[in-house]
Design a protein around this motif. Structure first.
Motif, PDB file in Angstrom:
ATOM      1  N   ASN A  26       9.490  -0.665   7.411  1.00 55.21           N
ATOM      2  CA  ASN A  26       9.422   0.932   7.299  1.00 55.21           C
ATOM      3  C   ASN A  26       8.993   1.372   5.833  1.00 55.21           C
ATOM      4  O   ASN A  26       8.634   0.531   5.356  1.00 55.21           O
ATOM      5  CB  ASN A  26      11.110   1.350   7.506  1.00 55.21           C
ATOM      6  N   ASN A  27       8.962   2.774   5.690  1.00 50.17           N
ATOM      7  CA  ASN A  27       8.299   3.368   4.563  1.00 50.17           C
ATOM      8  C   ASN A  27       9.016   2.753   3.310  1.00 50.17           C
ATOM      9  O   ASN A  27       8.211   2.619   2.351  1.00 50.17           O
ATOM     10  CB  ASN A  27       8.216   4.707   4.787  1.00 50.17           C
ATOM     11  N   TYR A  28      10.367   2.602   3.587  1.00 49.38           N
ATOM     12  CA  TYR A  28      10.927   2.163   2.189  1.00 49.38           C
ATOM     13  C   TYR A  28      10.490   0.771   1.896  1.00 49.38           C
ATOM     14  O   TYR A  28      10.302   0.271   0.625  1.00 49.38           O
ATOM     15  CB  TYR A  28      12.483   2.144   2.215  1.00 49.38           C
ATOM     16  N   ASP A  29      10.142  -0.110   3.000  1.00 49.94           N
ATOM     17  CA  ASP A  29       9.564  -1.628   2.597  1.00 49.94           C
ATOM     18  C   ASP A  29       8.325  -1.391   1.919  1.00 49.94           C
ATOM     19  O   ASP A  29       8.243  -2.212   0.876  1.00 49.94           O
ATOM     20  CB  ASP A  29       9.742  -2.341   3.994  1.00 49.94           C
ATOM     21  N   TYR A  30       7.355  -0.576   2.362  1.00 50.50           N
ATOM     22  CA  TYR A  30       6.148  -0.574   1.933  1.00 50.50           C
ATOM     23  C   TYR A  30       6.139   0.092   0.294  1.00 50.50           C
ATOM     24  O   TYR A  30       5.413  -0.393  -0.517  1.00 50.50           O
ATOM     25  CB  TYR A  30       5.426   0.530   2.410  1.00 50.50           C
TER      26      TYR A  30
ATOM     27  N   ASN B 287      -2.561  -0.050  -1.991  1.00 41.89           N
ATOM     28  CA  ASN B 287      -2.816  -0.425  -0.585  1.00 41.89           C
ATOM     29  C   ASN B 287      -1.163  -0.293   0.149  1.00 41.89           C
ATOM     30  O   ASN B 287      -1.181   0.193   1.301  1.00 41.89           O
ATOM     31  CB  ASN B 287      -3.080  -2.174  -0.686  1.00 41.89           C
ATOM     32  N   TYR B 288      -0.295  -0.632  -0.458  1.00 45.16           N
ATOM     33  CA  TYR B 288       0.995  -0.435   0.161  1.00 45.16           C
ATOM     34  C   TYR B 288       1.577   0.922   0.247  1.00 45.16           C
ATOM     35  O   TYR B 288       2.036   1.437   0.796  1.00 45.16           O
ATOM     36  CB  TYR B 288       2.209  -1.486  -0.706  1.00 45.16           C
ATOM     37  N   PHE B 289       1.318   1.633  -1.061  1.00 40.79           N
ATOM     38  CA  PHE B 289       1.700   3.052  -0.854  1.00 40.79           C
ATOM     39  C   PHE B 289       1.031   4.021   0.112  1.00 40.79           C
ATOM     40  O   PHE B 289       1.589   4.544   0.739  1.00 40.79           O
ATOM     41  CB  PHE B 289       1.430   3.679  -2.177  1.00 40.79           C
ATOM     42  N   ASN B 290      -0.332   3.523   0.347  1.00 41.33           N
ATOM     43  CA  ASN B 290      -1.058   4.118   1.561  1.00 41.33           C
ATOM     44  C   ASN B 290      -0.529   3.952   2.833  1.00 41.33           C
ATOM     45  O   ASN B 290      -1.077   4.563   4.047  1.00 41.33           O
ATOM     46  CB  ASN B 290      -2.500   3.959   1.264  1.00 41.33           C
ATOM     47  N   LYS B 291       0.328   3.056   3.137  1.00 40.97           N
ATOM     48  CA  LYS B 291       0.851   2.648   4.300  1.00 40.97           C
ATOM     49  C   LYS B 291       2.086   3.502   4.731  1.00 40.97           C
ATOM     50  O   LYS B 291       2.641   3.518   5.746  1.00 40.97           O
ATOM     51  CB  LYS B 291       1.415   1.164   4.541  1.00 40.97           C
TER      52      LYS B 291
ATOM     53  N   TYR C 108       9.735 -12.710  -2.161  1.00 48.42           N
ATOM     54  CA  TYR C 108      10.745 -12.397  -1.129  1.00 48.42           C
ATOM     55  C   TYR C 108      10.705 -11.189  -0.466  1.00 48.42           C
ATOM     56  O   TYR C 108      11.029 -11.055   0.917  1.00 48.42           O
ATOM     57  CB  TYR C 108      12.194 -12.263  -1.892  1.00 48.42           C
ATOM     58  N   LEU C 109      10.180 -10.044  -1.045  1.00 52.46           N
ATOM     59  CA  LEU C 109       9.791  -8.730  -0.048  1.00 52.46           C
ATOM     60  C   LEU C 109       9.075  -9.070   0.848  1.00 52.46           C
ATOM     61  O   LEU C 109       8.812  -8.520   1.908  1.00 52.46           O
ATOM     62  CB  LEU C 109       9.499  -7.763  -1.061  1.00 52.46           C
ATOM     63  N   LYS C 110       7.971  -9.892   0.472  1.00 52.33           N
ATOM     64  CA  LYS C 110       6.644 -10.042   1.421  1.00 52.33           C
ATOM     65  C   LYS C 110       7.151 -11.116   2.453  1.00 52.33           C
ATOM     66  O   LYS C 110       6.629 -10.981   3.670  1.00 52.33           O
ATOM     67  CB  LYS C 110       5.540 -10.685   0.596  1.00 52.33           C
ATOM     68  N   ALA C 111       8.334 -11.702   2.396  1.00 56.82           N
ATOM     69  CA  ALA C 111       8.666 -12.575   3.137  1.00 56.82           C
ATOM     70  C   ALA C 111       9.741 -11.768   4.446  1.00 56.82           C
ATOM     71  O   ALA C 111       9.865 -12.503   5.514  1.00 56.82           O
ATOM     72  CB  ALA C 111       9.763 -13.814   2.829  1.00 56.82           C
ATOM     73  N   TYR C 112      10.029 -10.909   3.963  1.00 54.31           N
ATOM     74  CA  TYR C 112      10.763  -9.963   5.201  1.00 54.31           C
ATOM     75  C   TYR C 112       9.588  -9.491   6.343  1.00 54.31           C
ATOM     76  O   TYR C 112       8.664  -8.901   6.065  1.00 54.31           O
ATOM     77  CB  TYR C 112      11.227  -8.866   4.395  1.00 54.31           C
ATOM     78  N   SER C 113      10.270  -9.613   7.520  1.00 55.64           N
ATOM     79  CA  SER C 113       9.295  -9.565   8.475  1.00 55.64           C
ATOM     80  C   SER C 113       9.622  -7.855   9.251  1.00 55.64           C
ATOM     81  O   SER C 113       8.907  -7.447  10.238  1.00 55.64           O
ATOM     82  CB  SER C 113       9.382 -10.269   9.806  1.00 55.64           C
TER      83      SER C 113
ATOM     84  N   ALA D 167      12.348  11.723   0.120  1.00 54.95           N
ATOM     85  CA  ALA D 167      12.285  11.368  -1.343  1.00 54.95           C
ATOM     86  C   ALA D 167      11.641  10.180  -1.613  1.00 54.95           C
ATOM     87  O   ALA D 167      10.767  10.070  -2.509  1.00 54.95           O
ATOM     88  CB  ALA D 167      13.734  11.068  -1.903  1.00 54.95           C
ATOM     89  N   VAL D 168      11.597   9.243  -0.650  1.00 51.66           N
ATOM     90  CA  VAL D 168      10.778   8.018  -0.742  1.00 51.66           C
ATOM     91  C   VAL D 168       9.292   8.237  -0.759  1.00 51.66           C
ATOM     92  O   VAL D 168       8.429   7.715  -1.553  1.00 51.66           O
ATOM     93  CB  VAL D 168      11.086   7.013   0.433  1.00 51.66           C
ATOM     94  N   SER D 169       8.842   9.344   0.295  1.00 48.85           N
ATOM     95  CA  SER D 169       7.372   9.487   0.238  1.00 48.85           C
ATOM     96  C   SER D 169       6.881  10.273  -0.956  1.00 48.85           C
ATOM     97  O   SER D 169       5.681  10.135  -1.372  1.00 48.85           O
ATOM     98  CB  SER D 169       6.979  10.097   1.689  1.00 48.85           C
ATOM     99  N   GLN D 170       7.797  11.181  -1.344  1.00 44.00           N
ATOM    100  CA  GLN D 170       7.453  11.938  -2.734  1.00 44.00           C
ATOM    101  C   GLN D 170       7.229  10.941  -3.935  1.00 44.00           C
ATOM    102  O   GLN D 170       6.305  11.048  -4.554  1.00 44.00           O
ATOM    103  CB  GLN D 170       8.555  12.863  -2.779  1.00 44.00           C
ATOM    104  N   ASN D 171       8.033   9.946  -4.123  1.00 46.48           N
ATOM    105  CA  ASN D 171       8.015   8.931  -5.308  1.00 46.48           C
ATOM    106  C   ASN D 171       6.742   8.188  -5.012  1.00 46.48           C
ATOM    107  O   ASN D 171       6.113   7.786  -6.058  1.00 46.48           O
ATOM    108  CB  ASN D 171       9.287   8.185  -5.043  1.00 46.48           C
ATOM    109  N   ALA D 172       6.567   7.867  -3.732  1.00 50.36           N
ATOM    110  CA  ALA D 172       5.456   7.215  -3.482  1.00 50.36           C
ATOM    111  C   ALA D 172       4.004   7.642  -3.761  1.00 50.36           C
ATOM    112  O   ALA D 172       3.034   7.416  -4.346  1.00 50.36           O
ATOM    113  CB  ALA D 172       5.225   6.483  -1.932  1.00 50.36           C
ATOM    114  N   TYR D 173       3.860   9.117  -3.341  1.00 54.97           N
ATOM    115  CA  TYR D 173       2.973   9.941  -3.531  1.00 54.97           C
ATOM    116  C   TYR D 173       2.568  10.139  -4.911  1.00 54.97           C
ATOM    117  O   TYR D 173       1.401   9.881  -5.657  1.00 54.97           O
ATOM    118  CB  TYR D 173       2.830  11.391  -2.914  1.00 54.97           C
ATOM    119  N   TYR D 174       3.588  10.359  -5.874  1.00 59.58           N
ATOM    120  CA  TYR D 174       3.487  10.466  -7.312  1.00 59.58           C
ATOM    121  C   TYR D 174       2.995   9.130  -8.047  1.00 59.58           C
ATOM    122  O   TYR D 174       2.132   9.241  -8.761  1.00 59.58           O
ATOM    123  CB  TYR D 174       5.063  10.758  -7.829  1.00 59.58           C
TER     124      TYR D 174
END
Length: 272
Positions: free
Chosen positions: A133-137, A155-159, A121-126, A166-173
């Motif tokens: 946006n960054n939160y989608d990734y 792959n997705y975090f690196n996008k 379902y998340l992948k079906a979102y365009s 806060a989203v990018s901090q979580n993603a890098y962690y």
């Protein structure tokens, strides 16, 4: 007048024009729809829901109203209902609505920690205007991370780029954790460093800094002297439960560098 104000985005004024027409024999359904739509746009979800429900079976507006009611349920945290209703809607949804409905279902599953089920379902979102946006990734990266699919998670975090929040901090962690799990320690070091330089979530910042210090000792550090990294952690987090452990690593780091004088001076300073 009401529609003209709506089109020119004077929503509050438009709302006042539609209200007296809600029970009008000729314009009632249209006025009710636009009144509910404006309430939805103004985030007055209680009024929007009660108004739109009254004409939910109206053929002219049924598709739009169904989506608005679904989105209102999502914003109210009714995730189980969103999943149930959203899946049914997708069976006969218009092509242009599939993306947004899929996103609501996917995020609802994500919020209920049903990560594996959320993926399609998340992948079906365009994305908004065809762009994620960054939160989608982040969401898709996180669901792969929770399933130990570290390559896809990376792959997705690196996008996620060009933002510090806060989203990018979580993603890098979590990116750092992914790299550790596939034994790419240099990449993990870089990701922990980045997460530790952001202060949106102080717990994550401290834990990232701790992992950065430990990993620096274990693998070396191309950015800073290892003993400096360790001492900087102790200065910033003097109450850390890992204080004694990192303190011991400082001495070891001096010895590994054959800097015995530095080790002696550090021990003397600590003894004072």
């Amino acid at each position: 007048m009401g529609y003209g104000l709506l089109v020119t985005k004077n929503l509050a004024l438009a709302k006042n024009r539609f209200l007296p027409l809600i029970n009008d024999a000729k314009y009632g359904n249209d006025a009710r729809y636009y009144y509910g739509f404006i309430a939805y746009k103004l985030e007055d979800y209680g009024i929007a829901e009660s108004t739109l429900k009254e004409i939910a079976d109206n053929d002219s507006y049924k598709a739009e109203i169904t989506y608005y009611l679904l989105d209102i349920s999502f914003k109210a945290g009714k995730f189980e209902r969103c999943i149930e209703v959203g899946k049914k809607l997708l069976l006969n949804a218009r092509k242009k609505d599939i993306s947004e409905i899929s996103k609501i279902v996917g995020e609802s599953l994500f919020n209920l920690k049903k990560y594996e089920e959320a993926v399609p379902y998340l992948k079906a979102y365009s994305g908004k205007r065809g762009k994620w946006n960054n939160y989608d990734y982040y969401q898709l990266g996180y669901v792969y991370f929770k399933q130990n699919d570290f390559e896809n998670a990376i792959n997705y975090f690196n996008k996620i780029i060009d933002q510090k929040n806060a989203v990018s901090q979580n993603a890098y962690y979590h990116l750092a954790e992914c790299y550790l799990n596939i034994d790419k320690k240099t990449e993990a070091l870089n990701a922990f460093k980045t997460a530790g330089e952001m202060s949106f979530n102080l717990k994550i910042q401290e834990d990232a800094a701790l992992n950065y210090a430990k990993l620096s000792y274990e693998t070396g550090n191309p950015f800073q002297n290892v003993s400096d990294v360790l001492q900087n952690f102790l200065k910033k987090y003097p109450n850390s439960p890992a204080y004694k452990e990192i303190n011991a690593l400082v001495v070891s780091s001096f010895i590994h560098q054959q800097n015995y004088q530095g080790a002696l001076e550090y021990l003397k300073k600590k003894a004072q």
